[in-house]
Design an enzyme around this catalytic site. Structure first.
Site, mmCIF file in Angstrom:
data_model
loop_
_atom_site.group_PDB
_atom_site.id
_atom_site.type_symbol
_atom_site.label_atom_id
_atom_site.label_comp_id
_atom_site.label_asym_id
_atom_site.label_seq_id
_atom_site.Cartn_x
_atom_site.Cartn_y
_atom_site.Cartn_z
ATOM 1 N N LYS A 68 -1.373 10.403 -25.412
ATOM 2 C CA LYS A 68 -2.461 10.546 -26.391
ATOM 3 C C LYS A 68 -1.910 10.566 -27.813
ATOM 4 O O LYS A 68 -2.635 10.741 -28.783
ATOM 5 C CB LYS A 68 -3.252 11.828 -26.126
ATOM 6 C CG LYS A 68 -3.999 11.814 -24.788
ATOM 7 C CD LYS A 68 -4.848 13.041 -24.624
ATOM 8 C CE LYS A 68 -5.314 13.269 -23.210
ATOM 9 N NZ LYS A 68 -6.345 12.351 -22.730
ATOM 10 N N GLN A 95 -5.684 17.264 -27.284
ATOM 11 C CA GLN A 95 -6.457 16.526 -28.293
ATOM 12 C C GLN A 95 -6.106 16.955 -29.718
ATOM 13 O O GLN A 95 -6.703 16.457 -30.668
ATOM 14 C CB GLN A 95 -7.963 16.734 -28.058
ATOM 15 C CG GLN A 95 -8.472 16.199 -26.736
ATOM 16 C CD GLN A 95 -8.370 14.670 -26.641
ATOM 17 O OE1 GLN A 95 -8.252 13.969 -27.641
ATOM 18 N NE2 GLN A 95 -8.423 14.153 -25.424
ATOM 19 N N HIS A 109 -11.500 21.127 -20.676
ATOM 20 C CA HIS A 109 -11.272 19.991 -19.770
ATOM 21 C C HIS A 109 -10.962 20.583 -18.382
ATOM 22 O O HIS A 109 -10.389 21.666 -18.294
ATOM 23 C CB HIS A 109 -10.056 19.228 -20.321
ATOM 24 C CG HIS A 109 -9.759 17.929 -19.645
ATOM 25 N ND1 HIS A 109 -9.157 17.843 -18.417
ATOM 26 C CD2 HIS A 109 -9.950 16.653 -20.055
ATOM 27 C CE1 HIS A 109 -8.986 16.573 -18.097
ATOM 28 N NE2 HIS A 109 -9.464 15.816 -19.074
HETATM 29 N N1 PLP Z 1 -6.920 18.602 -21.863
HETATM 30 C C1 PLP Z 1 -7.679 17.879 -22.680
HETATM 31 C C2 PLP Z 1 -8.436 18.562 -23.769
HETATM 32 C C3 PLP Z 1 -7.765 16.502 -22.506
HETATM 33 O O1 PLP Z 1 -8.544 15.779 -23.325
HETATM 34 C C4 PLP Z 1 -7.043 15.894 -21.455
HETATM 35 C C5 PLP Z 1 -7.156 14.445 -21.215
HETATM 36 O O2 PLP Z 1 -8.112 13.806 -21.569
HETATM 37 C C6 PLP Z 1 -6.239 16.693 -20.657
HETATM 38 C C7 PLP Z 1 -6.203 18.043 -20.883
HETATM 39 C C8 PLP Z 1 -5.419 16.120 -19.555
HETATM 40 O O3 PLP Z 1 -4.394 15.355 -20.086
HETATM 41 P P1 PLP Z 1 -3.473 14.458 -19.153
HETATM 42 O O4 PLP Z 1 -4.405 13.590 -18.368
HETATM 43 O O5 PLP Z 1 -2.628 13.692 -20.109
HETATM 44 O O6 PLP Z 1 -2.694 15.369 -18.282
#
Ligand code: PLP
Length: 405
Positions: free
Chosen positions: A226, A203, A123
């Site tokens: 999440k 995730q 991500h």
């Molecule tokens: N890493 C992964 C694998 C994610 O799926 C996400 C959000 O979709 C994030 C990081 C970022 O999370 P957050 O927006 O809660 O900081």
């Protein structure tokens, strides 16, 4: 499997509604999950019964709020089996956890010419903070590639590691492919080579049993929103010896020991990394979300979601021209796909008219999209409150939408 999903659904008020006169099917759980009434009640109770600013307070409300806030720290510690509560740092989410780690680890341990390995399936939140740090320190980012099934090429890791490698940043579970990465194995390779490992668990934490000691990772990050908890709350776990050597990420209240114009000393762990008034009510309600997940049973959750994944995959594979991205065996409940001759955005928009919530686009994973030579996908992602009937409705609606093209 025998899972009382109807009973679970009763706890989630938002699920019982019609969207465009059809029952809501919520398949956007990888973006954010919905909250059970236990979490909503905990939030409400905090605001109506014991809200006050935490730590250093001399009155009842603040004491109670502090106790509940610190209570969540213990629940989070227990949830990932960290050794001590000092290793649990509250942040506003995975993204902030990664930024904190990248900044502070970089300041303490990264020199010009050093290297950070980042996997191709990350991500953006687990790429950009490392790039920012690398730019500041004159370090280099090295990519660990994947194959076309969405499997990390672990066998390349040893070749990529050099004397200058300081850290490997990798997701436990991919938000696009659903791939569950062999984090324990990667951590072993890292350790054997004197390299640190940062794991993005955004995730994974909602779907798998997490044991940071068993995996022996240096850092682990996740987000409450999440995991059926409030948004604006996250956790960074870190090994004590590292956290102690890392400088604060932000300055302000709570993170200090003593402030003088001649110089400031910092608070002990974990407060050194918790500057300013945190999301007090959110952290407290996150405790209720952890309780909810534990009471449901994370193994039960994982097994049910796996059933949903298999059921949906089999049905989608019957649709001509549909391609699923992420086909390796070890996979969590995420299905990303495209359909020949139909744009992912149009598919998502039309599914919405059937009451079905999916996500479309690059899913904050541009390098992964580049790997497959695509702009984006449709992504359906499951939670334990989803049902087979919802998958039937989704597949049926998808077939109708495809027929319109
Ligand atoms: N890493 C992964 C694998 C994610 O799926 C996400 C959000 O979709 C994030 C990081 C970022 O999370 P957050 O927006 O809660 O900081």
């Amino acid at each position: 499997m025998n899972f009382e999903v109807d009973k679970i659904r009763q706890d989630f008020p938002i699920l019982h509604q019609q969207i465009y006169n059809r029952p809501l099917v919520y398949f956007d759980n990888a973006a954010t999950t919905q909250r059970p009434k236990q979490v909503i009640d905990a939030l409400n109770k905090t605001y109506t019964e014991y809200y006050g600013n935490i730590h250093r307070a001399a009155h009842f409300l603040a004491d109670k709020a502090t106790e509940a806030y610190e209570g969540t720290r213990e629940k989070a510690r227990n949830f990932i089996n960290a050794e001590t509560r000092e290793q649990i740092i509250f942040t506003k989410g995975t993204t902030e956890s990664i930024n904190l780690a990248a900044f502070s680890f970089g300041e303490a341990f990264v020199q010009e010419g050093d290297e950070i390995i980042v996997s191709e399936m990350e991500h953006h939140s687990n790429i950009v903070p490392w790039q920012l740090m690398a730019a500041r320190k004159g370090a280099k980012i090295v990519m660990l590639p994947i194959d076309n099934d969405g499997r990390l090429l672990i066998e390349m890791l040893e070749q990529l590691i050099t004397k200058r490698t300081r850290l490997i940043a990798v997701a436990h579970v991919s938000n696009v492919l659903g791939t569950i990465n062999p984090v324990k194995q990667i951590a072993r390779i890292a350790r054997n080579n004197g390299v640190r490992i940062f794991v993005d668990g955004a995730q994974a934490a909602p779907h798998l049993r997490i044991d940071v000691q068993d995996m022996d990772v240096d850092f682990y990050a996740f987000s409450a929103h999440k995991m059926y908890g409030p948004n604006g709350v996250g956790v960074l776990y870190g090994k004590t010896e590292l956290l102690e050597q890392m400088p604060p990420y932000q300055g302000g209240g709570e993170m200090i020991s003593e402030v003088k114009f001649s110089g400031t000393t910092y608070n002990e762990l974990p407060y050194k990394f918790e500057a300013g008034t945190p999301n007090i009510s959110g952290v407290i309600a996150f405790g209720a979300a952890i309780d909810y997940l534990r009471n449901t049973g994370i193994e039960t959750v994982a097994a049910w979601e796996h059933e949903l994944l298999s059921y949906a995959t089999a049905a989608l594979n019957q649709i001509p021209g549909l391609r699923i991205y992420g086909t390796q065996a070890e996979k969590s409940g995420v299905i990303s796909f495209n359909v020949e001759g139909a744009h992912f955005f149009d598919l998502g928009t039309m599914l919405d008219k059937f009451g079905i919530a999916v996500r479309t686009g690059h899913h904050c994973a541009d390098p992964l999209m580049d790997h497959f030579g695509i702009q984006g996908t449709v992504r359906a992602s499951f939670a334990f409150y989803n049902t087979r009937e919802e998958i039937d409705r989704f597949v049926d609606a998808l077939k109708k939408v495809i027929a319109m093209f």
